[in-house]
Design an enzyme around this catalytic site. Structure first.
Site, PDB file in Angstrom:
ATOM      1  CE  LYS A 192      -3.838   1.812   2.794  1.00  0.00           C
ATOM      2  NZ  LYS A 192      -4.773   1.587   3.819  1.00  0.00           N
ATOM      3  CB  SER A 233      -8.038   3.419   3.129  1.00  0.00           C
ATOM      4  OG  SER A 233      -7.264   2.750   4.136  1.00  0.00           O
ATOM      5  CB  SER A 277      -8.318   0.215   5.729  1.00  0.00           C
ATOM      6  OG  SER A 277      -9.098   1.615   5.892  1.00  0.00           O
TER       7      SER A 277
END
Lengths: 97, 485
Positions: B75, B150, B174
């Site tokens: 990420k 997210s 997330s």
């Protein structure tokens, strides 16, 4: 509770954020909804408990501390690699008048 | 589901394919599909080829790790030395960390291949990945829909076969929620199980790094590789897990599954039915259902947003434009520079959360909001502990609906916050949870369920998920694009 203009401006200063008058008005209205949402904490079904632990994760035990020993630090050029046009320093405009 | 890592690892270890060849396949897939899916915001293809060459050398020697030579992604908030890591925010434009996160450092030592950084909500603040400064990623199952967030880019990359697995961070759901929306597996480990050193902080008492994979076994394999104490993260714990992957048997006879009706309130009927059917499947295969009560779930949302925003307002205080990232032009003095940098550099949602966090910590409001939230948090923890005295795992939906259409985040902010109701309680209590697919809605979009467990009991959580994956009928077909070996 609705945010007064004065309170909103104080929060903006504490947050180091700047808004034009128009933006501030729009943002303040949006924050009203968000604060009303945060206020729902007052309707909590739970009575809560007072023994506050710093992280709230009580099973975590902090047993190990780093040895207080001098270690090699990162080289200056690496640390400064994210600064445009650095001459060996972080560059800011003169701030002592 | 496909046990992709096991398959790829066997091919690599037997030299049927080399890591260089495999990496080239993934690079090709990313070059072909990323314009549509937008799963990657920075690619590291030259570095990936270097990693692959090193991995091939390691594979020639004996005892290479099962992750050796396998291409994966991080990420955009997980640091790797010298590679752009920007939290999908303008304020970190151009930022290249000068150290490796512990997660990447461990994987690198095992011979993993880094393909790049995945799209996400700016500073991990959001549930759709639409607040990314690079534009939203799209759901590979239907590109008119969001990936969730997210860690949306990571879930999309895995679902579209553009990475064998990826790493996300889960502060309020997330990892689990985007995994659910994209039809893949997402594991949020116990708070303290995995080092967060090198994860750019959002809410420090809630953040946890975890994997997004194609299967439960894959999740266990990568969890085994990165779990454990780290001197650089004081919240990491030296817990003696043993080998988690080796403990996967799929045996659930006598497993006590807690079902809390509060988790099913206000849930879309299709999601509710899918999760209920999965629970029945467990029962018909020897698990025991235990009805439990968790009325405190309702308290979780305001508690979560107050604590997360308070911590975020403090964590994001460091962005001043001086040492790295974006710096505004045309300023008068240093104060003006900081104000302008932060106002131009942070997006709207991040600014909302900084202001809310500052508000709940400010004099006069601290007791009414932040302190009260901490007090309630302890009660939520206690109630979960009570539930796990009578059951081994809880099964619940992951989100109130399947993936909404793009543009969802333009709805009201509070409405967005409400959609996190299923996932945030676990972060507040620091528990482990996994999201696995359990059905699809009428338009064919995946529906996921979460299996939650006691602290540091990832073994039971993963084993319960492994049973379902092995035995239940698959709800949807594999994605046809990307790398398919």
């Amino acid at each position: 509770m609705a945010l007064s203009k004065e309170d909103f401006n104080k929060l903006a200063v504490l947050s180091r954020l700047k808004f034009s008058d128009e933006e501030a008005e729009k943002f303040r209205n949006e924050m009203d909804d968000i604060i009303a949402f945060a206020d729902t904490i007052n309707n909590a079904v739970s009575g809560g408990t007072d023994d506050i632990k710093s992280t709230g994760t009580d099973a975590v035990l902090y047993t190990e501390l780093r040895e207080d020993a001098v270690k090699e630090s990162l080289p200056n050029e690496k640390i400064l690699s994210n600064v445009d046009g650095s001459k060996g320093f972080f560059n800011v405009r003169r701030c002592v008048k | 589901m496909r046990e992709l890592l096991t398959t790829l690892s066997a091919k690599l270890q037997s030299r049927e394919i080399s890591s260089v060849e495999l990496t080239k396949e993934y690079i090709k897939a990313i070059e072909k599909e990323n314009d549509t899916i937008n799963a990657y915001v920075h690619t590291t293809f030259d570095y990936a080829m270097e990693c692959a060459e090193k991995a091939d050398k390691m594979l020639k020697e004996k005892n290479a790790s099962p992750l050796c030579g396998i291409p994966m992604a991080l990420k955009d908030n997980i640091c790797s030395d010298g590679h752009l890591t920007t939290c999908c925010s303008k304020i970190l434009k151009g930022f290249k960390p000068y150290y490796d996160s512990t997660v990447w450092s461990k994987l690198k030592n095992e011979g993993a291949v880094l393909l790049g950084k995945n799209n996400m909500d700016e500073f991990a603040m959001g549930s759709t990945s639409e607040s990314s400064c690079y534009g939203a990623p799209k759901n590979p199952r239907n590109t008119a829909h969001v990936t969730g967030g997210s860690s949306g880019g990571g879930a999309a990359a895995v679902a579209a076969n553009m990475a064998a697995y990826s790493w996300g961070s889960d502060t309020g759901g997330s990892i689990r929620q985007p995994a659910s929306y994209c039809g893949v597996v997402g594991l949020k480990p116990t708070y303290g199980a995995v080092s967060r050193y090198g994860l750019i902080a959002y809410g420090s008492s809630l953040d946890q790094i975890g994997p997004i994979t194609n299967s439960v076994r894959d999740a266990a394999l990568v969890f085994d590789a990165i779990k454990g104490v780290d001197i650089n993260d004081q919240t990491s714990v030296d817990y003696n897990y043993g080998n988690v992957t080796g403990a996967l048997t799929g045996d659930i006879k006598g497993l006590k599954i807690g079902v809390a009706e509060e988790y099913f309130e206000g849930i879309d009927p299709q999601t509710k039915t899918s999760v209920e059917k999965a629970i029945e499947f467990y029962e018909s295969n020897g698990a025991k259902l235990v009805p439990v009560k968790l009325p405190v779930l309702k308290d979780s949302l305001p508690v979560y947003y107050i604590i997360a925003c308070a911590e975020a307002s403090s964590n994001l205080g460091r962005y001043d434009g001086i040492r790295y990232g974006y710096r505004a032009d045309n300023y008068e003095d240093i104060d003006d520079m900081i104000y302008k940098t932060r106002s131009d550099g942070f997006g709207k949602e991040v600014q909302h959360r900084i202001i809310l966090g500052t508000y709940v910590l400010s004099s006069g409001y601290y007791d009414a909001y932040y302190k009260k939230a901490c007090i309630l948090r302890n009660d939520i923890i206690r109630k979960f502990n009570g539930v796990f005295d009578v059951c081994d795992v809880l099964i619940a939906p992951n989100a109130p609906t399947a993936a909404p259409t793009l543009g969802y985040s333009s709805k009201s902010t509070v409405e967005m916050y409400m959609s996190d109701i299923c996932t945030v309680p676990v972060n507040i209590a620091g528990l482990p949870g996994i999201s696995i697919p359990c059905g699809k809605d009428e338009s064919g979009l995946p529906i996921g369920m979460q299996i939650l467990g006691r602290k540091f009991d990832e073994k039971t959580v993963l084993n319960a998920a492994y049973f379902y994956e092995k035995n239940a009928e698959r709800a949807f077909d594999e994605y046809e694009g990307g790398v398919n070996l």
